[in-house]
Design a protein around this motif. Structure first.
Motif, PDB file in Angstrom:
ATOM      1  N   UNK A  91     -63.043  21.063 -67.996  1.00 24.64           N
ATOM      2  CA  UNK A  91     -63.770  20.030 -67.683  1.00 24.64           C
ATOM      3  C   UNK A  91     -63.589  18.936 -68.462  1.00 24.64           C
ATOM      4  N   UNK A  92     -62.950  19.243 -69.631  1.00 24.52           N
ATOM      5  CA  UNK A  92     -62.507  17.914 -70.546  1.00 24.52           C
ATOM      6  C   UNK A  92     -61.134  17.338 -70.154  1.00 24.52           C
ATOM      7  N   UNK A  93     -60.849  16.202 -69.631  1.00 28.17           N
ATOM      8  CA  UNK A  93     -59.380  15.670 -69.416  1.00 28.17           C
ATOM      9  C   UNK A  93     -58.994  14.955 -70.512  1.00 28.17           C
ATOM     10  N   UNK A  94     -59.596  14.402 -71.442  1.00 29.64           N
ATOM     11  CA  UNK A  94     -59.240  13.701 -72.602  1.00 29.64           C
ATOM     12  C   UNK A  94     -58.379  14.502 -73.570  1.00 29.64           C
ATOM     13  N   UNK A  95     -56.950  13.991 -73.484  1.00 27.47           N
ATOM     14  CA  UNK A  95     -55.985  14.772 -74.071  1.00 27.47           C
ATOM     15  C   UNK A  95     -56.490  14.737 -75.721  1.00 27.47           C
ATOM     16  N   UNK A  96     -56.476  13.759 -76.368  1.00 26.85           N
ATOM     17  CA  UNK A  96     -57.034  13.835 -77.826  1.00 26.85           C
ATOM     18  C   UNK A  96     -58.192  14.777 -78.358  1.00 26.85           C
ATOM     19  N   UNK A  97     -59.386  14.696 -77.286  1.00 21.85           N
ATOM     20  CA  UNK A  97     -60.248  15.527 -77.614  1.00 21.85           C
ATOM     21  C   UNK A  97     -59.885  16.918 -77.482  1.00 21.85           C
ATOM     22  N   UNK A  98     -59.130  17.302 -76.638  1.00 17.74           N
ATOM     23  CA  UNK A  98     -58.636  18.625 -76.406  1.00 17.74           C
ATOM     24  C   UNK A  98     -57.624  19.182 -77.670  1.00 17.74           C
ATOM     25  N   UNK A  99     -56.802  18.113 -77.857  1.00 16.09           N
ATOM     26  CA  UNK A  99     -56.023  18.534 -78.878  1.00 16.09           C
ATOM     27  C   UNK A  99     -56.671  18.657 -80.169  1.00 16.09           C
ATOM     28  N   UNK A 100     -57.619  17.788 -80.257  1.00 10.16           N
ATOM     29  CA  UNK A 100     -58.401  18.209 -81.600  1.00 10.16           C
ATOM     30  C   UNK A 100     -59.038  19.601 -81.587  1.00 10.16           C
ATOM     31  N   UNK A 154     -43.146  26.090 -86.811  1.00 13.11           N
ATOM     32  CA  UNK A 154     -42.800  26.157 -85.220  1.00 13.11           C
ATOM     33  C   UNK A 154     -43.336  24.762 -84.639  1.00 13.11           C
ATOM     34  N   UNK A 155     -42.504  24.370 -83.649  1.00 15.50           N
ATOM     35  CA  UNK A 155     -42.777  23.145 -82.702  1.00 15.50           C
ATOM     36  C   UNK A 155     -42.618  23.513 -81.416  1.00 15.50           C
ATOM     37  N   UNK A 156     -43.764  23.089 -80.638  1.00 12.71           N
ATOM     38  CA  UNK A 156     -43.867  23.591 -79.421  1.00 12.71           C
ATOM     39  C   UNK A 156     -43.887  22.270 -78.509  1.00 12.71           C
ATOM     40  N   UNK A 157     -42.822  22.098 -77.505  1.00  6.66           N
ATOM     41  CA  UNK A 157     -43.005  20.810 -76.790  1.00  6.66           C
ATOM     42  C   UNK A 157     -43.945  20.745 -75.726  1.00  6.66           C
ATOM     43  N   UNK A 158     -44.735  19.609 -75.660  1.00  9.95           N
ATOM     44  CA  UNK A 158     -45.529  19.766 -74.436  1.00  9.95           C
ATOM     45  C   UNK A 158     -44.945  18.913 -73.002  1.00  9.95           C
ATOM     46  N   UNK A 159     -44.690  19.760 -72.179  1.00  6.92           N
ATOM     47  CA  UNK A 159     -44.006  19.175 -70.880  1.00  6.92           C
ATOM     48  C   UNK A 159     -44.891  19.057 -69.792  1.00  6.92           C
ATOM     49  N   UNK A 160     -44.921  17.803 -69.291  1.00  4.00           N
ATOM     50  CA  UNK A 160     -45.598  17.319 -68.021  1.00  4.00           C
ATOM     51  C   UNK A 160     -44.575  16.802 -67.264  1.00  4.00           C
ATOM     52  N   UNK A 161     -44.658  17.514 -66.030  1.00  2.00           N
ATOM     53  CA  UNK A 161     -43.411  16.691 -64.979  1.00  2.00           C
ATOM     54  C   UNK A 161     -42.340  16.414 -65.471  1.00  2.00           C
ATOM     55  N   UNK A 203     -41.556  15.107 -72.024  1.00  2.00           N
ATOM     56  CA  UNK A 203     -42.112  15.660 -73.024  1.00  2.00           C
ATOM     57  C   UNK A 203     -43.268  14.572 -73.435  1.00  2.00           C
ATOM     58  N   UNK A 204     -44.458  14.821 -73.534  1.00  8.04           N
ATOM     59  CA  UNK A 204     -45.612  14.069 -73.816  1.00  8.04           C
ATOM     60  C   UNK A 204     -46.118  14.129 -75.273  1.00  8.04           C
ATOM     61  N   UNK A 205     -45.667  15.344 -75.889  1.00  8.38           N
ATOM     62  CA  UNK A 205     -46.298  15.279 -77.218  1.00  8.38           C
ATOM     63  C   UNK A 205     -45.574  16.817 -77.557  1.00  8.38           C
ATOM     64  N   UNK A 240     -51.720  20.941 -71.198  1.00  9.09           N
ATOM     65  CA  UNK A 240     -51.117  20.144 -70.212  1.00  9.09           C
ATOM     66  C   UNK A 240     -51.346  19.992 -68.840  1.00  9.09           C
ATOM     67  N   UNK A 241     -52.006  21.188 -68.458  1.00  5.34           N
ATOM     68  CA  UNK A 241     -52.707  21.321 -66.976  1.00  5.34           C
ATOM     69  C   UNK A 241     -54.227  20.748 -67.090  1.00  5.34           C
ATOM     70  N   UNK A 242     -54.804  20.263 -68.263  1.00  8.71           N
ATOM     71  CA  UNK A 242     -56.094  19.879 -68.393  1.00  8.71           C
ATOM     72  C   UNK A 242     -55.896  18.232 -68.572  1.00  8.71           C
ATOM     73  N   UNK A 243     -54.664  17.899 -68.724  1.00  6.10           N
ATOM     74  CA  UNK A 243     -54.374  16.475 -68.948  1.00  6.10           C
ATOM     75  C   UNK A 243     -54.373  15.776 -67.425  1.00  6.10           C
ATOM     76  N   UNK A 244     -55.222  15.142 -66.830  1.00 11.17           N
ATOM     77  CA  UNK A 244     -54.984  14.646 -65.480  1.00 11.17           C
ATOM     78  C   UNK A 244     -54.350  13.292 -65.401  1.00 11.17           C
ATOM     79  N   UNK A 245     -53.986  12.725 -66.477  1.00 11.83           N
ATOM     80  CA  UNK A 245     -53.339  11.371 -66.510  1.00 11.83           C
ATOM     81  C   UNK A 245     -52.335  11.253 -65.439  1.00 11.83           C
ATOM     82  N   UNK A 246     -52.057  10.278 -64.845  1.00 11.45           N
ATOM     83  CA  UNK A 246     -51.005  10.126 -63.988  1.00 11.45           C
ATOM     84  C   UNK A 246     -49.606   9.753 -64.808  1.00 11.45           C
ATOM     85  N   UNK A 247     -48.453  10.377 -64.834  1.00 12.15           N
ATOM     86  CA  UNK A 247     -47.248   9.870 -65.542  1.00 12.15           C
ATOM     87  C   UNK A 247     -46.193   9.482 -64.471  1.00 12.15           C
TER      88      UNK A 247
END
Ligand code: SME
Length: 154
Positions: free
Chosen positions: A20-29, A107-114, A117-119, A147-154
């Motif tokens: 229910x939270x689509x803000x990526x910064x809030x979710x990352x935090x 360890x570094x895990x890339x965040x892939x969206x479509x 890499x978005x982060x 990434x699936x909670x991030x609903x921004x259009x890219x």
């Protein structure tokens, strides 16, 4: 609890806090806080791709460098390769960026969206060889949830 059991125990919590939270910064935090508290890592956080560079995002732990170029350090390497990078001993990783002299493995895990890499999720430990394929497997699942909670259009 084993490492796997710890990951299994926090995944429902992560699902719940990001649902229910689509803000990526809030979710990352919140994800950084949950991982950091459960595992007592040295540094747990995110860098976001902003205008062609990685920029420091939400994190837990000591002060870190704010910008990392593509291909630089462990973070920039994971971004360039579009794959997880596990470093058993940071001193053996050519180009490692030492934000803290206490950090021994990473360890570094890339965040892939479509396909882009978005982060990245970056975790540092004060112990050598802290991370293995178990961490990789669960952290990749966690990043996919984010990434699936991030609903921004890219
Ligand atoms: N060690 C990282 C830099 C970020 S800090 O660890 C928080 C790297 O080499 O990319």
């Amino acid at each position: 609890m084993t490492k796997s059991e710890k990951y299994v125990s926090i995944i429902p919590q992560i699902r719940s806090v990001i649902s229910g939270e689509t803000d990526m910064i809030a979710n990352m935090a919140n994800v950084a806080a949950i991982l950091h508290e459960e595992f007592d890592f040295w540094w747990t956080g995110f860098y976001r791709v902003e205008q062609g560079t990685l920029v420091l995002g939400p994190f837990q732990g000591p002060v870190a460098c704010t910008r990392i170029a593509k291909g630089r350090g462990v973070c920039g390497t994971a971004w360039q390769r579009q794959e997880t990078v596990v470093v058993e001993d940071v001193e053996q990783f050519k180009g490692h960026i030492a934000c803290s002299s206490e950090s021994r493995s990473e360890i570094v895990v890339p965040m892939l969206k479509s396909g882009e890499v978005i982060g990245v999720l970056d975790i540092d430990s004060r112990e050598l060889s802290c991370f293995d394929s178990t961490d990789q497997c669960y952290l990749q699942q966690i990043v996919e949830l984010l990434c699936s909670a991030d609903l921004r259009k890219k």
